[in-house]
Scaffold this motif. Sequence first.
Motif, PDB file in Angstrom:
ATOM      1  N   SER A  12      -3.388  -2.231   9.652  1.00 13.84           N
ATOM      2  CA  SER A  12      -3.625  -2.952   8.393  1.00 13.84           C
ATOM      3  C   SER A  12      -4.983  -3.628   8.411  1.00 13.84           C
ATOM      4  O   SER A  12      -5.780  -3.496   7.470  1.00 13.84           O
ATOM      5  CB  SER A  12      -2.523  -3.996   8.175  1.00 13.84           C
ATOM      6  OG  SER A  12      -1.264  -3.382   7.995  1.00 13.84           O
ATOM      7  N   TRP A  46      -2.923  -8.660   1.756  1.00 16.57           N
ATOM      8  CA  TRP A  46      -2.350  -8.409   3.089  1.00 16.57           C
ATOM      9  C   TRP A  46      -3.417  -7.883   4.054  1.00 16.57           C
ATOM     10  O   TRP A  46      -3.480  -8.314   5.208  1.00 16.57           O
ATOM     11  CB  TRP A  46      -1.190  -7.431   3.001  1.00 16.57           C
ATOM     12  CG  TRP A  46      -0.820  -6.804   4.312  1.00 16.57           C
ATOM     13  CD1 TRP A  46      -0.875  -5.481   4.639  1.00 16.57           C
ATOM     14  CD2 TRP A  46      -0.357  -7.477   5.492  1.00 16.57           C
ATOM     15  NE1 TRP A  46      -0.485  -5.285   5.931  1.00 16.57           N
ATOM     16  CE2 TRP A  46      -0.151  -6.499   6.494  1.00 16.57           C
ATOM     17  CE3 TRP A  46      -0.110  -8.802   5.815  1.00 16.57           C
ATOM     18  CZ2 TRP A  46       0.286  -6.793   7.773  1.00 16.57           C
ATOM     19  CZ3 TRP A  46       0.340  -9.110   7.095  1.00 16.57           C
ATOM     20  CH2 TRP A  46       0.536  -8.120   8.045  1.00 16.57           C
ATOM     21  N   GLY A  93       0.815  -1.217   0.000  1.00 16.57           N
ATOM     22  CA  GLY A  93       0.000   0.000   0.000  1.00 16.57           C
ATOM     23  C   GLY A  93       0.843   1.259   0.000  1.00 16.57           C
ATOM     24  O   GLY A  93       0.696   2.126  -0.886  1.00 16.57           O
ATOM     25  N   GLY A 108      -5.922  -0.266   6.683  1.00 11.85           N
ATOM     26  CA  GLY A 108      -4.695  -0.130   5.915  1.00 11.85           C
ATOM     27  C   GLY A 108      -3.988   1.199   6.001  1.00 11.85           C
ATOM     28  O   GLY A 108      -2.948   1.385   5.346  1.00 11.85           O
ATOM     29  N   SER A 142      -1.559  -3.461  -5.891  1.00 13.98           N
ATOM     30  CA  SER A 142      -2.896  -3.365  -5.310  1.00 13.98           C
ATOM     31  C   SER A 142      -3.406  -4.739  -4.893  1.00 13.98           C
ATOM     32  O   SER A 142      -4.042  -4.891  -3.842  1.00 13.98           O
ATOM     33  CB  SER A 142      -3.863  -2.742  -6.320  1.00 13.98           C
ATOM     34  OG  SER A 142      -3.459  -1.425  -6.652  1.00 13.98           O
ATOM     35  N   ASP A 176      -1.611  -5.749  -1.763  1.00 11.53           N
ATOM     36  CA  ASP A 176      -2.108  -4.961  -0.631  1.00 11.53           C
ATOM     37  C   ASP A 176      -3.451  -5.495  -0.143  1.00 11.53           C
ATOM     38  O   ASP A 176      -3.678  -5.646   1.064  1.00 11.53           O
ATOM     39  CB  ASP A 176      -2.244  -3.495  -1.053  1.00 11.53           C
ATOM     40  CG  ASP A 176      -2.624  -2.592   0.117  1.00 11.53           C
ATOM     41  OD1 ASP A 176      -2.074  -2.786   1.215  1.00 11.53           O
ATOM     42  OD2 ASP A 176      -3.482  -1.712  -0.066  1.00 11.53           O
TER      43      ASP A 176
END
Length: 616
Positions: free
Chosen positions: A230, A192, A167, A234, A186, A189
């Motif tokens: 996160s 995650w 990110g 995020g 992306s 991210d």
Amino acid sequence: MDSKTPGLFEKIESAFSVFSVALLCLLPFMQLISERLFHIPVLGIEGAMVNTAFLFACFTAIITWRKQKHICIAAIDEFAPDAVKKIVNALKAAVISLVLTALFFSSFSEFFAVFGPDDKIWGVPLYFFFGVLPLAYGVMLVLAVMQKKNIAFSVLGIVLGCLISAGPIGGLFYHLFNMESPAFLSSIDLFWLDFSAKAFPYAVVLFIVFAFLGVPLFIVISAVSYVAFSQGGGYVEMLSLEAYSILTDKSIAAIPLFTMAGYILSKGSAGSSLVEVFKTCFGWFKGGFLVAAVVVTTFFTTFTGVSGVTILALGSLLTIVLTGAGYSKTRAESLITASGALGLLFPPSLAIIMYGTTNYFSVDVFELFKGAVIPGSILAVSMIVLGIFFDKDTHRIPFSLKNALHALKHAAFELLLPIFIIAGYFSGFFSLFQAAAFAVLYTFCIGVWVRRDYSFKDAVSIIVESLPVTGGVLAIFGAARGLSYYLLDANVPAVLSDFVLSFVSSKYLFLFLLNCVLLLVGCLMDVYSAILIVSPLIIPIAESFGIHPVHTGVIFLMNMQLGFLTPPVGMDLFIASYAFDTPIVRVIKGILPFLLVQFIVLMLVTYIPFFTTALL
């Protein structure tokens, strides 16, 4: 982390840090003189001071990392076989590199968004100051990788760190190249964020385990915060924003200066001068030397903010004084260890400053200072009384007015320091920052030109030597603030308050349970992490039971100082074992009577609010 870094780099970072200290001391006095004497406000000086303090925090964090002095919980793997140690060290190298990589990218991404080109202090763009934060993380990462024993695991940590930073890296593409984040970033991210939401509780437990394996606490706290943000959406850039926010707070900026003042004092003749005062004034009656030991250790900890520094700096000297007066060596060491943390309850206690700053909506620093005086005094008196009980020596030094006056004259400058600071601060003449700057300049001048304990060059070296002490504390501040923000943003205090109230209806039962929890926290965490993370959680619950915020604060701080002494992992127990070259089991055995008395005082203060509210 390899401590053998190039000499030039070491000189540059030390020189910059000393230059920052000089500015931190001179700018408050520039403000004081201009505004007090000439009634001319200095535009932008507040911003200049706090941003200089931020630069100082970043560079001292690097120095502390290079010297491997960051605050850690005692590593339990030290008792493991060599094969296990190798595995643990490899895993630690991976975790440390992973977290530092994530912190680097999250703060670097925010560097482009946090300030605009018009945000300046004395012509210097604010993003210049903020940019030192990702630089600090980057340098620490490089130093971590330079530990060649586990370089493969360090590289693995960097790779994983890049993956969980997809990110922020995507944000860098936008800021640097004015393009949207690549599709693969992306996707990583999103994966995650989804994974962190599912694995959050397990990740917290894992990082707590690593804390007990010796990973620096600021790394552990940062890791938990990163995963928390996160899984919560995020926005991990909040970690760097909150670190900048707290490290540019004027009250926080005062803490390293007070610490430095105490460190300068401990390296000169101040300790022996103060001991001589109390020997000549009180050595003629039973327990007089004990009064000297308790008062001197308390005095030093009020300034250093770290009881371990007091034990290390004065432990040997005070042991010689007490044993010379007929006190047993074991009892002497136990008394010194038990008294080391009492200074946390007296002005200008750094812990009180930190607590009040963190919870400024609930409690005032000035009120906390007043509320802690009586409990602190009771604790100090209890240590003296118990010490006298163990004192079986009948030999006394005859009182001599001539010797007493000579000792008072010789220690006059040291005795005047707390008077100047307390009077200046509580009268409103000094701000807290100005009082801290005064303390550094005062102790520096005394050591160099009055006492001549060391040369100007030696005094600068002492300041450099003290940097890891301040750097470790400031790194904890920056890391813990992010987690504290998340806990408040997630409304954890209210949820926790409702949970407690559903099971506990008695105020007195709550206070007992609070002490049990805080005592455990005091064992496992340093006082500053606990203040930032735990105190915002307990204040709303205590208020729901009608407990005065100052009372809650004093209970909290008393538990923290007691936690330093509580077996099996109280930090001061290990420091005393090192300082006195005594097995940890013997230290624990000797400290138990003092620990019991301090616990009794804690219970008295807990259930009799008068002790904390009488002076309010």
